[in-house]
Design an enzyme around this catalytic site. Sequence first.
Site, PDB file in Angstrom:
ATOM      1  N   LYS A 207      44.400 -13.222 103.953  1.00 56.15           N
ATOM      2  CA  LYS A 207      42.994 -13.397 103.561  1.00 56.15           C
ATOM      3  C   LYS A 207      42.921 -14.267 102.306  1.00 56.15           C
ATOM      4  O   LYS A 207      42.140 -15.201 102.226  1.00 56.15           O
ATOM      5  CB  LYS A 207      42.364 -12.018 103.326  1.00 56.15           C
ATOM      6  CG  LYS A 207      40.903 -12.080 102.956  1.00 56.15           C
ATOM      7  CD  LYS A 207      40.313 -10.680 102.856  1.00 56.15           C
ATOM      8  CE  LYS A 207      38.934 -10.763 102.220  1.00 56.15           C
ATOM      9  NZ  LYS A 207      38.328  -9.460 102.006  1.00 56.15           N
ATOM     10  N   GLU A 213      54.366 -11.761  99.153  1.00 55.98           N
ATOM     11  CA  GLU A 213      55.252 -11.531 100.305  1.00 55.98           C
ATOM     12  C   GLU A 213      55.022 -12.616 101.367  1.00 55.98           C
ATOM     13  O   GLU A 213      55.963 -13.225 101.883  1.00 55.98           O
ATOM     14  CB  GLU A 213      54.973 -10.156 100.938  1.00 55.98           C
ATOM     15  CG  GLU A 213      55.411  -8.967 100.106  1.00 55.98           C
ATOM     16  CD  GLU A 213      54.332  -8.476  99.159  1.00 55.98           C
ATOM     17  OE1 GLU A 213      53.386  -9.245  98.860  1.00 55.98           O
ATOM     18  OE2 GLU A 213      54.439  -7.316  98.714  1.00 55.98           O
ATOM     19  N   GLY A 267      40.462  -6.669 104.344  1.00 58.08           N
ATOM     20  CA  GLY A 267      41.759  -6.911 104.986  1.00 58.08           C
ATOM     21  C   GLY A 267      42.085  -5.864 106.038  1.00 58.08           C
ATOM     22  O   GLY A 267      42.522  -6.178 107.149  1.00 58.08           O
ATOM     23  N   ARG A 268      41.839  -4.582 105.715  1.00 58.61           N
ATOM     24  CA  ARG A 268      42.212  -3.515 106.653  1.00 58.61           C
ATOM     25  C   ARG A 268      41.196  -3.345 107.778  1.00 58.61           C
ATOM     26  O   ARG A 268      41.354  -2.472 108.624  1.00 58.61           O
ATOM     27  CB  ARG A 268      42.426  -2.205 105.891  1.00 58.61           C
ATOM     28  CG  ARG A 268      41.290  -1.814 104.965  1.00 58.61           C
ATOM     29  CD  ARG A 268      41.695  -0.686 104.005  1.00 58.61           C
ATOM     30  NE  ARG A 268      40.657  -0.385 103.022  1.00 58.61           N
ATOM     31  CZ  ARG A 268      40.490  -1.027 101.873  1.00 58.61           C
ATOM     32  NH1 ARG A 268      41.275  -2.047 101.571  1.00 58.61           N
ATOM     33  NH2 ARG A 268      39.538  -0.688 101.035  1.00 58.61           N
ATOM     34  N   GLU A 353      43.959   3.354 101.880  1.00 56.33           N
ATOM     35  CA  GLU A 353      43.540   2.258 100.997  1.00 56.33           C
ATOM     36  C   GLU A 353      42.018   2.308 100.818  1.00 56.33           C
ATOM     37  O   GLU A 353      41.493   1.864  99.801  1.00 56.33           O
ATOM     38  CB  GLU A 353      43.983   0.895 101.556  1.00 56.33           C
ATOM     39  CG  GLU A 353      44.011  -0.206 100.508  1.00 56.33           C
ATOM     40  CD  GLU A 353      44.706  -1.481 100.960  1.00 56.33           C
ATOM     41  OE1 GLU A 353      45.820  -1.772 100.496  1.00 56.33           O
ATOM     42  OE2 GLU A 353      44.116  -2.218 101.781  1.00 56.33           O
ATOM     43  N   HIS A 384      60.219  17.013 118.168  1.00 52.98           N
ATOM     44  CA  HIS A 384      61.651  17.262 117.954  1.00 52.98           C
ATOM     45  C   HIS A 384      62.074  16.830 116.556  1.00 52.98           C
ATOM     46  O   HIS A 384      63.254  16.632 116.305  1.00 52.98           O
ATOM     47  CB  HIS A 384      62.453  16.526 119.029  1.00 52.98           C
ATOM     48  CG  HIS A 384      62.085  16.987 120.403  1.00 52.98           C
ATOM     49  ND1 HIS A 384      62.648  18.093 120.993  1.00 52.98           N
ATOM     50  CD2 HIS A 384      61.149  16.531 121.281  1.00 52.98           C
ATOM     51  CE1 HIS A 384      62.108  18.286 122.188  1.00 52.98           C
ATOM     52  NE2 HIS A 384      61.185  17.352 122.380  1.00 52.98           N
ATOM     53  N   LYS A 515      51.409  -4.885  91.448  1.00 51.48           N
ATOM     54  CA  LYS A 515      51.574  -6.334  91.635  1.00 51.48           C
ATOM     55  C   LYS A 515      51.761  -7.019  90.296  1.00 51.48           C
ATOM     56  O   LYS A 515      52.635  -7.859  90.130  1.00 51.48           O
ATOM     57  CB  LYS A 515      50.335  -6.929  92.306  1.00 51.48           C
ATOM     58  CG  LYS A 515      50.209  -6.674  93.782  1.00 51.48           C
ATOM     59  CD  LYS A 515      49.049  -7.510  94.332  1.00 51.48           C
ATOM     60  CE  LYS A 515      48.607  -7.055  95.691  1.00 51.48           C
ATOM     61  NZ  LYS A 515      47.392  -7.702  96.153  1.00 51.48           N
TER      62      LYS A 515
HETATM   63  O1  F6P Z   1      47.688  -5.432  98.337  1.00 53.34           O
HETATM   64  C1  F6P Z   1      46.788  -4.908  99.234  1.00 53.34           C
HETATM   65  C2  F6P Z   1      46.165  -5.980 100.081  1.00 53.34           C
HETATM   66  O2  F6P Z   1      45.238  -6.687  99.357  1.00 53.34           O
HETATM   67  C3  F6P Z   1      45.525  -5.381 101.324  1.00 53.34           C
HETATM   68  O3  F6P Z   1      44.270  -4.887 101.094  1.00 53.34           O
HETATM   69  C4  F6P Z   1      45.579  -6.528 102.258  1.00 53.34           C
HETATM   70  O4  F6P Z   1      45.379  -6.142 103.578  1.00 53.34           O
HETATM   71  C5  F6P Z   1      46.970  -7.056 101.975  1.00 53.34           C
HETATM   72  O5  F6P Z   1      47.136  -6.882 100.590  1.00 53.34           O
HETATM   73  C6  F6P Z   1      47.216  -8.490 102.369  1.00 53.34           C
HETATM   74  O6  F6P Z   1      46.343  -9.363 101.715  1.00 53.34           O
HETATM   75  P1  F6P Z   1      46.163 -10.841 102.193  1.00 53.34           P
HETATM   76  O7  F6P Z   1      45.625 -10.831 103.566  1.00 53.34           O
HETATM   77  O8  F6P Z   1      45.220 -11.476 101.219  1.00 53.34           O
HETATM   78  O9  F6P Z   1      47.510 -11.517 102.159  1.00 53.34           O
END
Ligand code: F6P
Length: 550
Positions: A207, A213, A267-268, A353, A384, A515
């Site tokens: 987003k 990452e 995002g979620r 979240e 199990h 972060k």
């Molecule tokens: O760190 C949390 C977050 O902002 C989530 O809410 C989001 O889904 C995820 O990181 C990834 O964010 P982005 O889509 O901006 O890479």
Amino acid sequence: MHTSSTPLSPSVENLQARGKTALDTGIRALFAADPQRFEHLSFRHDDLLLDLSKCALSRDDLSALLALAHECGLEARRDAMFAGAPINATEGRAVLHVALRARPEDGFETAGHKIGGEIEAVLAAMARFAEGIRDGSIAGSTGRRITDIVNIGIGGSDLGPAMATIALSPYHDGPRAHFVSNIDGAHMADTLKALDLETTLFIVASKTFTTIETMTNAGTARRAVADKLGEAAVGAHFCAVSTALDKVAAFGIGEDRTFGFWDWVGGRYSIWSAIGLPLMIAIGETRFREFLAGARDMDRHFRDASLEQNLPVLLGLAGWWHRVAQDHPTRAVIPYDQRLARLPAYLQQLDMESNGKHVGLDGLPTPTVTGPVVWGEPGTNGQHAFFQLLHQGTDIVPVEFILGARAHEDGEAMRIHQDLLIANCLAQSEALMKGRTMEEAREQLLQAGRSAADAERIAPHREFSGDRPSITILHEILDPFRFGRLVALYEHRVFVEAQLFGINAYDQWGVELGKELATGLLPVVQGKSDASSRDSSTAGLVAAISALRN
Ligand code: F6P
């Protein structure tokens, strides 16, 4: 331990007293007192059935919960969300994932601006691209057909499409789909190992297009493509999904391969947006639109059904009841459906979240506890592994069973699997509720030929308290429509609980601190700055790590 100086409202106090009484009464006694309990406490929307009867909850308790929903203005808050009001108050944003699965004629708007046309335009662009990849007319740099797609994203830019692609695998007739999320280089390395870069398409999904990452993984993939196929080949092997179109362009991905969405999509909650591109490539446009249609069906039910018959409202009230009125700190989601294996992980982000907050909309500590820890695994595997604690542990964990009546594998040879799956799911909820008394345990041991002394000694270990709550969500079969409807049910349930807690479900400031600290720690880990200003644990760990790396 959460403390607040905000007094509880009389209704919440009353419900907490009711919650305790219902726990003391017990679920078995509630069934004994009302032989029609299932009819009274199960609710339907078409083939979707929500059974609350195996919760420690009376019909009067449910009426009191519904009164609380009215009292906290649930309907007005819901209508504000559908109307595009900026209900995400800390970020000044609307919350309109519901618009992503609407039809243009549904007329969604925000800030006086109709958005149906833009949404449909992105969907149409996604569909052209997805179908081009699927039929081979959009190929890799050497003209070979794309056989594998790799989604690079994390959190909401990963969990939704990853979970959905597994859920809808019977409909998966496009290229193979892979998902790389972790900053751990092992994730990318292990994924690339099995792939031919000439026939691989990378989808960079973020987003913000700043997430460390995703940007690190995208950079690694880009280098791999440039090294193997040449710099000029990169464009044919990448596409992007983001709200930050300028940053995508700066990364070097063409406009014709960039699919946008909007800041009013959390995002979620973004699986319905261009973030769903890997799913669309996997199952095709038609099935993807069925998935959206299922969610729209749930949206309309949530918006239009009376609270008394409204499935997301009832599921949210039951969740609040377990968390606030009965003080259960976690809930387990156990899909009796292997293809929903990643649903618990998806719901962890969606729920925790969203509702893992400690202050209300007024900025003050909430008067009650808020969102529970959500966890789970598919049945029957969980039986199990951790079900021992669910049946005999010292904490009570409300369980949410999700079950399809029919399976895709419905031939004669496979029927026994579904029969056993259903029997196991029903048996678990029955066992949690009924338990086994000491006398029954003793009697069973005697029947099995054990001595009276042995029976006495072993019976306490074989006793089950029972009266442990569970909810069952049943539908016909996991197809795209019903799957979309199920995910939307859970989204709206999270909304309902947030209104009862009085919190904003749509920000996530809690992820920021880690972060920031990671950014500050990187030069320390790299040995470019020293750790002396850190606490002694962090400094000690840095020193130990550096000794092991040198
Ligand atoms: O760190 C949390 C977050 O902002 C989530 O809410 C989001 O889904 C995820 O990181 C990834 O964010 P982005 O889509 O901006 O890479």
